[in-house]
Design a protein around this motif. Structure first.
Motif, PDB file in Angstrom:
ATOM      1  N   ASP A 124      21.262  39.690  31.606  1.00 39.73           N
ATOM      2  CA  ASP A 124      20.778  40.455  30.456  1.00 39.73           C
ATOM      3  C   ASP A 124      21.937  40.819  29.526  1.00 39.73           C
ATOM      4  O   ASP A 124      22.295  41.993  29.361  1.00 39.73           O
ATOM      5  N   SER A 125      22.499  39.809  28.877  1.00 36.24           N
ATOM      6  CA  SER A 125      23.632  40.068  27.981  1.00 36.24           C
ATOM      7  C   SER A 125      23.184  40.739  26.686  1.00 36.24           C
ATOM      8  O   SER A 125      24.015  41.279  25.947  1.00 36.24           O
ATOM      9  N   ALA A 126      21.880  40.732  26.404  1.00 39.65           N
ATOM     10  CA  ALA A 126      21.391  41.419  25.213  1.00 39.65           C
ATOM     11  C   ALA A 126      21.466  42.931  25.379  1.00 39.65           C
ATOM     12  O   ALA A 126      21.633  43.666  24.394  1.00 39.65           O
ATOM     13  N   THR A 127      21.340  43.402  26.617  1.00 41.88           N
ATOM     14  CA  THR A 127      21.408  44.843  26.887  1.00 41.88           C
ATOM     15  C   THR A 127      22.794  45.269  27.334  1.00 41.88           C
ATOM     16  O   THR A 127      23.290  46.321  26.911  1.00 41.88           O
ATOM     17  N   PHE A 128      23.418  44.449  28.167  1.00 41.49           N
ATOM     18  CA  PHE A 128      24.695  44.826  28.766  1.00 41.49           C
ATOM     19  C   PHE A 128      25.818  44.034  28.109  1.00 41.49           C
ATOM     20  O   PHE A 128      26.005  42.848  28.350  1.00 41.49           O
ATOM     21  N   SER A 129      26.570  44.721  27.271  1.00 40.17           N
ATOM     22  CA  SER A 129      27.575  44.104  26.409  1.00 40.17           C
ATOM     23  C   SER A 129      28.888  43.862  27.146  1.00 40.17           C
ATOM     24  O   SER A 129      29.329  44.662  27.969  1.00 40.17           O
ATOM     25  N   SER A 130      29.538  42.739  26.804  1.00 37.58           N
ATOM     26  CA  SER A 130      30.901  42.467  27.251  1.00 37.58           C
ATOM     27  C   SER A 130      31.921  42.894  26.209  1.00 37.58           C
ATOM     28  O   SER A 130      33.111  43.019  26.525  1.00 37.58           O
ATOM     29  N   ALA A 131      31.460  43.109  24.982  1.00 36.50           N
ATOM     30  CA  ALA A 131      32.370  43.423  23.875  1.00 36.50           C
ATOM     31  C   ALA A 131      32.549  44.923  23.658  1.00 36.50           C
ATOM     32  O   ALA A 131      33.635  45.369  23.278  1.00 36.50           O
ATOM     33  N   LEU A 132      31.497  45.698  23.916  1.00 35.58           N
ATOM     34  CA  LEU A 132      31.521  47.113  23.546  1.00 35.58           C
ATOM     35  C   LEU A 132      32.664  47.865  24.220  1.00 35.58           C
ATOM     36  O   LEU A 132      33.332  48.681  23.589  1.00 35.58           O
ATOM     37  N   GLY A 133      32.906  47.589  25.478  1.00 29.41           N
ATOM     38  CA  GLY A 133      34.010  48.251  26.169  1.00 29.41           C
ATOM     39  C   GLY A 133      34.957  47.291  26.838  1.00 29.41           C
ATOM     40  O   GLY A 133      35.757  47.698  27.681  1.00 29.41           O
ATOM     41  N   THR A 134      34.881  46.009  26.508  1.00 28.25           N
ATOM     42  CA  THR A 134      35.559  44.875  27.147  1.00 28.25           C
ATOM     43  C   THR A 134      34.988  44.680  28.559  1.00 28.25           C
ATOM     44  O   THR A 134      34.097  45.420  28.995  1.00 28.25           O
ATOM     45  N   THR A 135      35.504  43.690  29.266  1.00 28.48           N
ATOM     46  CA  THR A 135      35.052  43.414  30.630  1.00 28.48           C
ATOM     47  C   THR A 135      35.956  44.054  31.680  1.00 28.48           C
ATOM     48  O   THR A 135      35.752  43.832  32.874  1.00 28.48           O
ATOM     49  N   GLN A 136      36.938  44.840  31.243  1.00 33.89           N
ATOM     50  CA  GLN A 136      37.887  45.446  32.178  1.00 33.89           C
ATOM     51  C   GLN A 136      37.466  46.858  32.555  1.00 33.89           C
ATOM     52  O   GLN A 136      36.858  47.583  31.758  1.00 33.89           O
ATOM     53  N   PHE A 179      33.797  42.805  37.135  1.00 29.39           N
ATOM     54  CA  PHE A 179      33.832  42.863  35.680  1.00 29.39           C
ATOM     55  C   PHE A 179      32.954  44.016  35.205  1.00 29.39           C
ATOM     56  O   PHE A 179      32.001  44.417  35.879  1.00 29.39           O
ATOM     57  N   ARG A 180      33.287  44.501  34.050  1.00 26.58           N
ATOM     58  CA  ARG A 180      32.566  45.616  33.445  1.00 26.58           C
ATOM     59  C   ARG A 180      31.545  45.122  32.426  1.00 26.58           C
ATOM     60  O   ARG A 180      31.752  44.114  31.753  1.00 26.58           O
ATOM     61  N   ARG A 181      30.441  45.840  32.310  1.00 26.39           N
ATOM     62  CA  ARG A 181      29.497  45.687  31.218  1.00 26.39           C
ATOM     63  C   ARG A 181      29.179  47.078  30.669  1.00 26.39           C
ATOM     64  O   ARG A 181      29.295  48.074  31.390  1.00 26.39           O
ATOM     65  N   THR A 182      28.743  47.142  29.414  1.00 29.64           N
ATOM     66  CA  THR A 182      28.425  48.416  28.773  1.00 29.64           C
ATOM     67  C   THR A 182      27.051  48.319  28.126  1.00 29.64           C
ATOM     68  O   THR A 182      26.853  47.482  27.227  1.00 29.64           O
ATOM     69  N   PRO A 183      26.071  49.120  28.557  1.00 30.42           N
ATOM     70  CA  PRO A 183      24.740  49.051  27.944  1.00 30.42           C
ATOM     71  C   PRO A 183      24.781  49.502  26.488  1.00 30.42           C
ATOM     72  O   PRO A 183      25.431  50.497  26.155  1.00 30.42           O
ATOM     73  N   ILE A 184      24.070  48.755  25.642  1.00 27.39           N
ATOM     74  CA  ILE A 184      24.022  49.109  24.218  1.00 27.39           C
ATOM     75  C   ILE A 184      22.830  50.015  23.921  1.00 27.39           C
ATOM     76  O   ILE A 184      22.668  50.465  22.783  1.00 27.39           O
ATOM     77  N   CYS A 185      22.018  50.290  24.935  1.00 22.09           N
ATOM     78  CA  CYS A 185      20.870  51.176  24.794  1.00 22.09           C
ATOM     79  C   CYS A 185      20.521  51.697  26.190  1.00 22.09           C
ATOM     80  O   CYS A 185      20.998  51.151  27.185  1.00 22.09           O
ATOM     81  N   GLY A 192      27.951  35.161  38.659  1.00 23.90           N
ATOM     82  CA  GLY A 192      26.503  35.149  38.606  1.00 23.90           C
ATOM     83  C   GLY A 192      26.022  34.181  37.541  1.00 23.90           C
ATOM     84  O   GLY A 192      26.769  33.328  37.049  1.00 23.90           O
ATOM     85  N   THR A 193      24.769  34.286  37.171  1.00 26.88           N
ATOM     86  CA  THR A 193      24.248  33.419  36.117  1.00 26.88           C
ATOM     87  C   THR A 193      24.443  34.109  34.761  1.00 26.88           C
ATOM     88  O   THR A 193      25.114  35.119  34.660  1.00 26.88           O
ATOM     89  N   GLY A 194      23.836  33.540  33.732  1.00 30.16           N
ATOM     90  CA  GLY A 194      23.946  34.149  32.414  1.00 30.16           C
ATOM     91  C   GLY A 194      24.972  33.457  31.552  1.00 30.16           C
ATOM     92  O   GLY A 194      25.644  32.501  31.955  1.00 30.16           O
ATOM     93  N   VAL A 195      25.124  33.952  30.326  1.00 34.31           N
ATOM     94  CA  VAL A 195      25.962  33.275  29.333  1.00 34.31           C
ATOM     95  C   VAL A 195      27.442  33.313  29.679  1.00 34.31           C
ATOM     96  O   VAL A 195      28.214  32.503  29.160  1.00 34.31           O
ATOM     97  N   HIS A 196      27.850  34.233  30.547  1.00 30.45           N
ATOM     98  CA  HIS A 196      29.263  34.330  30.899  1.00 30.45           C
ATOM     99  C   HIS A 196      29.597  33.644  32.220  1.00 30.45           C
ATOM    100  O   HIS A 196      30.660  33.886  32.786  1.00 30.45           O
ATOM    101  N   PHE A 197      28.691  32.796  32.724  1.00 35.37           N
ATOM    102  CA  PHE A 197      29.013  32.019  33.920  1.00 35.37           C
ATOM    103  C   PHE A 197      30.296  31.239  33.665  1.00 35.37           C
ATOM    104  O   PHE A 197      30.503  30.687  32.586  1.00 35.37           O
ATOM    105  N   CYS A 198      31.166  31.184  34.675  1.00 32.19           N
ATOM    106  CA  CYS A 198      32.512  30.619  34.521  1.00 32.19           C
ATOM    107  C   CYS A 198      32.485  29.211  33.947  1.00 32.19           C
ATOM    108  O   CYS A 198      31.887  28.296  34.525  1.00 32.19           O
ATOM    109  N   LEU A 199      33.156  29.028  32.829  1.00 34.89           N
ATOM    110  CA  LEU A 199      33.198  27.744  32.146  1.00 34.89           C
ATOM    111  C   LEU A 199      33.918  26.687  32.989  1.00 34.89           C
ATOM    112  O   LEU A 199      33.587  25.496  32.929  1.00 34.89           O
TER     113      LEU A 199
END
Length: 408
Positions: free
Chosen positions: A58-70, A294-300, A349-356
């Motif tokens: 759920d990358s639409a809800t849980f952001s990698s950019a808002l607080g970085t992944t650290q 890794f960290r995620r930050t909810p946008i809502c 895990g799965t999703g758009v950030h799965f290891c390239l």
């Protein structure tokens, strides 16, 4: 909301061992639990496989950019420095950048490296056997685990072989600033990143003038739509590749061999059934989990499992905990090279950030463990391994061993 006595953010915890007992207890008591921080606002720690998967998807809800992944908090200036890195992007920027950089990781591009990877592995085992003659104690990390991913990265980036040592130093300085043995600091880690920037620009400049069939040429030249990486995007990807392509594979190799030494019956099974090498690699990835979290930050406002979280809350996905979830893995604390159901999240895990680079990492690990199991009768510990003091990378700095080559 439950706080737990083990401070999951404290790097000293991981310098001793991976806290699987604590993860198990947390998962049973409160799988989305509140972890206080001495130097931050606190965060939600995810220890259940289903929750890690759900947030990853759920990358639409849980952001990698808002607080970085650290896991650490950054001021806005520091956060913006990382904003061009692929792992710290959300849509649509992430889609564009991943589309561009993925040109260097196509099956064809990886296939071209297969022979080179095999040569590196055979030469590495030659050097290991020579260093371990007559029962000499050798350090498995610098002789075996470190060279392979570094040499592959050098080949990918068109860097000369003599620069492998520089890549090794930069990587250690960037991820080892929490460990006093490396004598690094957060400022020195940033300096190492700056040194990589200069180096990356030099390589990119050469490839723009004289492109060839390598990843750098693919990245710095326009695609079919005329789009290309900016200088900042290319340099940040270079930094990411030096860390992600090196540290994860290096520590999977080391941790995998540690697992085989701890479970010699699995080593013998692999030797009897070499067709199990791909299965064994998946089990190594699950067992080791080279990236701790890794960290995620909810946008809502959102719900994870049964726990409500608010916009801006810090959420940390703990991959080693998810990879020992008994609801998903049968006998999760058993190392089994024949394990068939193995939906591990070692690659995020799965999703758009799965290891390239997952396919490339698997190829490196399979080739290395095929060579080791074919040519070595056994590897035995010759002292205590020294773990990295880090809450990010499940690392081993040194692992003294004795080598027993096969005689047939």
């Amino acid at each position: 909301m439950t706080a737990y006595r083990t401070d999951l953010k404290n790097p000293d915890v991981y310098a001793k061992e991976m806290p699987h007992e604590a993860f198990d207890d947390i998962r049973q008591r409160c799988p989305v639990h509140w972890q206080p921080e001495a130097d931050g606002p606190g965060y939600w720690a995810l220890t259940r496989h289903a929750d890690v998967m759900a947030v990853s998807r759920d990358s639409a809800t849980f952001s990698s950019a808002l607080g970085t992944t650290q896991i650490d908090e950054f001021d806005e200036e520091a956060r913006l420095k990382q904003a061009a890195m692929l792992i710290n992007l959300d849509e649509p920027e992430h889609t564009r950048l991943r589309r561009l950089v993925s040109r260097g990781f196509t099956p064809r591009a990886v296939k071209q490296l297969e022979g080179h990877i095999r040569d590196i592995c055979e030469r590495t085992v030659d050097e290991l056997i020579e260093a371990g003659r007559d029962g000499a104690v050798v350090d498995f990390v610098p002789i075996v685990a470190a060279p392979l991913p570094l040499e592959v990265i050098a080949a990918l980036l068109g860097a000369p072989a003599e620069d492998v040592g520089r890549l090794y130093d930069w990587s250690n300085r960037m991820i080892g600033w929490d460990d006093p043995e490396y004598g690094s600091t957060q400022e020195d880690g940033e300096l190492a990143a700056a040194e990589i920037f200069v180096y990356a620009n030099e390589i990119a400049a050469r490839r723009r003038i004289e492109p060839c069939d390598d990843i750098v040429s693919a990245l710095v030249c326009p695609d079919e739509n005329g789009d290309t990486l900016t200088e900042m995007e290319f340099c940040m990807f270079f930094v990411l590749l030096v860390i992600a392509g090196n540290e994860t594979t290096r520590n999977a190799i080391t941790g995998g061999m540690q697992a085989f030494m701890d479970h010699p019956e699995q080593w013998r099974r692999l030797q009897r059934e070499p067709e199990l090498v791909p299965n064994a690699v998946e089990e190594i990835l699950r067992w080791v989990s080279p990236v701790i979290g890794f960290r995620r930050t909810p946008i809502c406002p959102a719900v994870i499992g049964e726990q409500s979280v608010e916009r801006g809350d810090k959420v940390v996905l703990y991959y080693p905990a998810a990879n020992r979830d008994g609801d998903v893995f049968e006998e999760p604390h058993r190392f089994d090279v024949g394990r068939e159901h193995n939906p591990h999240v070692a690659f995020g895990g799965t999703g758009v950030h799965f290891c390239l680079g997952a396919h490339l990492a698997r190829l490196e690990l399979e080739t290395m463990f095929e060579a080791l199991s074919r040519r070595l009768d056994r590897v035995e510990p010759a002292g205590q391994a020294r773990r990295l003091r880090s809450n990010f990378v499940n690392g081993v700095k040194a692992m003294p061993v004795r080598i027993h080559p096969r005689q047939d």
